[in-house]
Design a protein around this motif. Structure first.
Motif, PDB file in Angstrom:
ATOM      1  N   LEU A 435       0.766  -1.399   0.026  1.00 19.61           N
ATOM      2  CA  LEU A 435       0.067  -0.156   0.007  1.00 19.61           C
ATOM      3  C   LEU A 435       0.634   1.333   0.046  1.00 19.61           C
ATOM      4  CD1 LEU A 435      -2.906  -1.063   2.407  1.00 19.61           C
ATOM      5  CD2 LEU A 435      -3.076  -0.204   0.245  1.00 19.61           C
ATOM      6  N   GLU A 436       2.139   1.140   0.836  1.00 18.10           N
ATOM      7  CA  GLU A 436       2.772   2.237   0.711  1.00 18.10           C
ATOM      8  C   GLU A 436       3.377   2.563  -0.675  1.00 18.10           C
ATOM      9  OE1 GLU A 436       7.082   3.746   2.863  1.00 18.10           O
ATOM     10  OE2 GLU A 436       6.563   1.619   2.625  1.00 18.10           O
ATOM     11  N   ALA A 437       3.799   1.687  -1.368  1.00 20.63           N
ATOM     12  CA  ALA A 437       4.313   1.934  -2.910  1.00 20.63           C
ATOM     13  C   ALA A 437       3.180   2.386  -3.670  1.00 20.63           C
ATOM     14  CB  ALA A 437       4.619   0.523  -3.428  1.00 20.63           C
ATOM     15  N   ARG A 438       2.019   1.831  -3.447  1.00 19.83           N
ATOM     16  CA  ARG A 438       0.960   2.425  -4.029  1.00 19.83           C
ATOM     17  C   ARG A 438       0.628   3.913  -3.907  1.00 19.83           C
ATOM     18  NH1 ARG A 438      -4.015  -1.413  -3.253  1.00 19.83           N
ATOM     19  NH2 ARG A 438      -5.175   0.332  -4.852  1.00 19.83           N
ATOM     20  N   LEU A 439       0.705   4.299  -2.786  1.00 16.22           N
ATOM     21  CA  LEU A 439       0.745   5.607  -2.279  1.00 16.22           C
ATOM     22  C   LEU A 439       1.636   6.650  -2.885  1.00 16.22           C
ATOM     23  CD1 LEU A 439      -0.323   8.127  -0.646  1.00 16.22           C
ATOM     24  CD2 LEU A 439       0.808   6.957   1.433  1.00 16.22           C
TER      25      LEU A 439
END
Length: 493
Positions: A435-439
């Motif tokens: 999710l951090e990468a997507r953010l």
């Protein structure tokens, strides 16, 4: 004999599994019984799952000339056995991608499935006729299937396939169990050896016949029937020594329905904290409001509990559980109304807000879902009492859902706010690294997003068929997906 039993809450049915190994036999016997104590028909689903070693010359055999193929394109197709698409699909490693093959076993044929190696040795499973379905699941020889196997087994473990047996032909079906009736059958598991030249020959009928003949010698069909009859005579016997205790849900249901279930006692002593409010609803007609702030606890969704919730006082927690039961029953509009009523006076708003967010998402109201998730997560953070298991589980689940909904709505600043409010230990979990990468991609920092992948993470709750790792990687680069993230279960594009 070892007996396992429990109350299955989704289908609202009790089941038991009895296992024993006769002293003069190589075959483990397993007696299974599912009972329907209710006044309505229940849809039943059952598949027994057996992991078997997988080699280049491992062949899975069953008494069928046709099968239903189900791959991760989500289509069900009737195919011939053994050869389909110019490939012999009874050898698990000859397929490229994961797939199910549900064998079409003719009526009257003996029910069995076997996995035999290059020397003709392996394991066979057979049963009484009620357990009609037989299946092969394979991961395939492609990189994605190999990665799944590597991930799910210990280092150095050989690959595996799964042979299965079920009540229906496929796992897309259920079988109706009438009121007051039961399903019961016997399964037997044991070693089998057959002539390898015949087993691996080009004559499929001969390979099947050889395997079935060797099974008849090792365990005649009549012996399985006799073992079933002997087991049924003691299936109602009360168990002796208790080795472990399951949940208290069965005791609650027996208390409510006054059921007589010989052989599977659900003692009042098993009732615990999770059952306490439901017991009060049953005996006092009201669902108790919590004495302190806490996650709402498990819901019960069957018709009789839904009826009791509908006649209880319309307190916020009652409305929460009532809405969950109504949603489960397919009455989504009424579920939303229950949650909205509960929200008006709720001291703890986030469970109801989260339910309304799910409803908005299902209704394709993307912005409303994002608003509700953001408000729910903020309320949870304000109310959260400690770092105990229940609060941590709620924070993880709601934080993930909120971030995904806000990303879908294109609100990276709001996603960042949720991220910042998560405990550091949660942010280090693989799902949240993804999710951090997507953010970071949404914020325009592709280099930082790539660094997350380069550092490495593992999404421990990745579901079969999920393609999110592929999708996020493709937004970063045209390079091939690294093997460690390759869980592809179908051909891309």
């Amino acid at each position: 004999m070892v007996r396992l039993w429990e109350w299955e809450r989704l289908r609202d049915l009790p089941f038991q599994v009895d296992l024993w190994l006769p002293g003069d036999s190589d075959f483990l016997h397993v007696g299974v019984r599912i009972r329907n104590p209710h006044e309505h028909t229940a849809p039943v689903y059952w598949w027994s799952n057996i992991a078997v070693p997988e080699g280049e010359r491992t062949r899975v055999l069953a008494p069928a000339d046709e099968a239903w193929h189900f791959g991760y394109e989500r289509t069900l197709t009737r195919v011939p056995v053994p050869v389909s698409g110019s490939v012999d699909r009874t050898y698990p490693l000859r397929g490229d991608f994961p797939a199910d093959y549900f064998y079409e076993v003719p009526d009257g044929a003996r029910r069995w499935v076997a996995s035999l190696d290059e020397d003709g040795h392996g394991l066979v499973q057979t049963s009484t006729d009620l357990l009609r379905g037989r299946k092969l699941f394979l991961w395939g020889s492609g990189a994605g299937g190999r990665r799944w196997q590597e991930w799910l087994t210990e280092p150095g473990t050989a690959g595996y396939a799964e042979i299965q047996a079920g009540l229906a032909r496929t796992q897309l079906e259920h079988v109706p169990l009438e009121p007051g009736a039961e399903f019961s059958w016997l399964e037997s598991y044991g070693p089998l050896s057959a002539d390898p030249l015949t087993v691996h020959g080009e004559d499929w009928a001969a390979a099947r016949a050889e395997t079935e003949s060797r099974l008849a010698e090792a365990l005649p069909r009549t012996e399985v029937e006799d073992a079933y009859a002997a087991w049924r005579a003691c299936a109602d016997n009360e168990p002796g020594e208790s080795l472990a205790t399951g949940s208290g849900w069965g005791a609650l249901e027996v208390r409510r329905g006054k059921y007589e279930l010989p052989g599977t006692p659900f003692a009042d002593a098993t009732l615990g904290e999770q059952q306490r409010p439901w017991l009060e609803l049953l005996e006092q007609g009201a669902f108790p409001e919590p004495r302190r702030a806490a996650p709402p606890g498990p819901s019960l969704v069957s018709a009789h509990w839904r009826d009791m919730l509908e006649t209880a006082s319309a307190d916020p927690l009652t409305e929460y559980h009532l809405g969950v039961a109504q949603w489960h029953a397919g009455d989504r509009a009424q579920a939303v109304r229950s949650w909205e009523r509960g929200l008006v006076l709720a001291p703890s708003r986030w469970p109801l807000l989260r339910c309304l967010a799910v409803a908005a998402g299902e209704g394709r109201q993307r912005d409303r879902a994002a608003d509700l998730y953001a408000e729910a997560f903020e309320d949870l953070c304000a109310e959260r009492g400690d770092d105990g298991e229940a609060w941590t589980a709620a924070t993880v689940a709601l934080g993930r859902e909120a971030m995904e909904a806000l990303l879908t709505a294109g609100r990276p600043a709001a996603v960042r706010a949720v991220w910042a409010a998560l405990p550091e230990a949660v942010r280090q979990r693989g799902r949240f690294r993804l999710l951090e990468a997507r953010l970071l991609i949404a914020e325009g920092d592709r280099a930082a997003a790539r660094a997350v992948f380069d550092e490495g993470f593992e999404v421990a709750d990745l579901r079969e068929g999920a393609e999110i790792l592929d999708e996020v990687w493709a937004r970063l680069t045209d390079e091939p997906l690294p093997d460690t993230y390759n869980y592809r279960m179908r051909l891309r594009g």
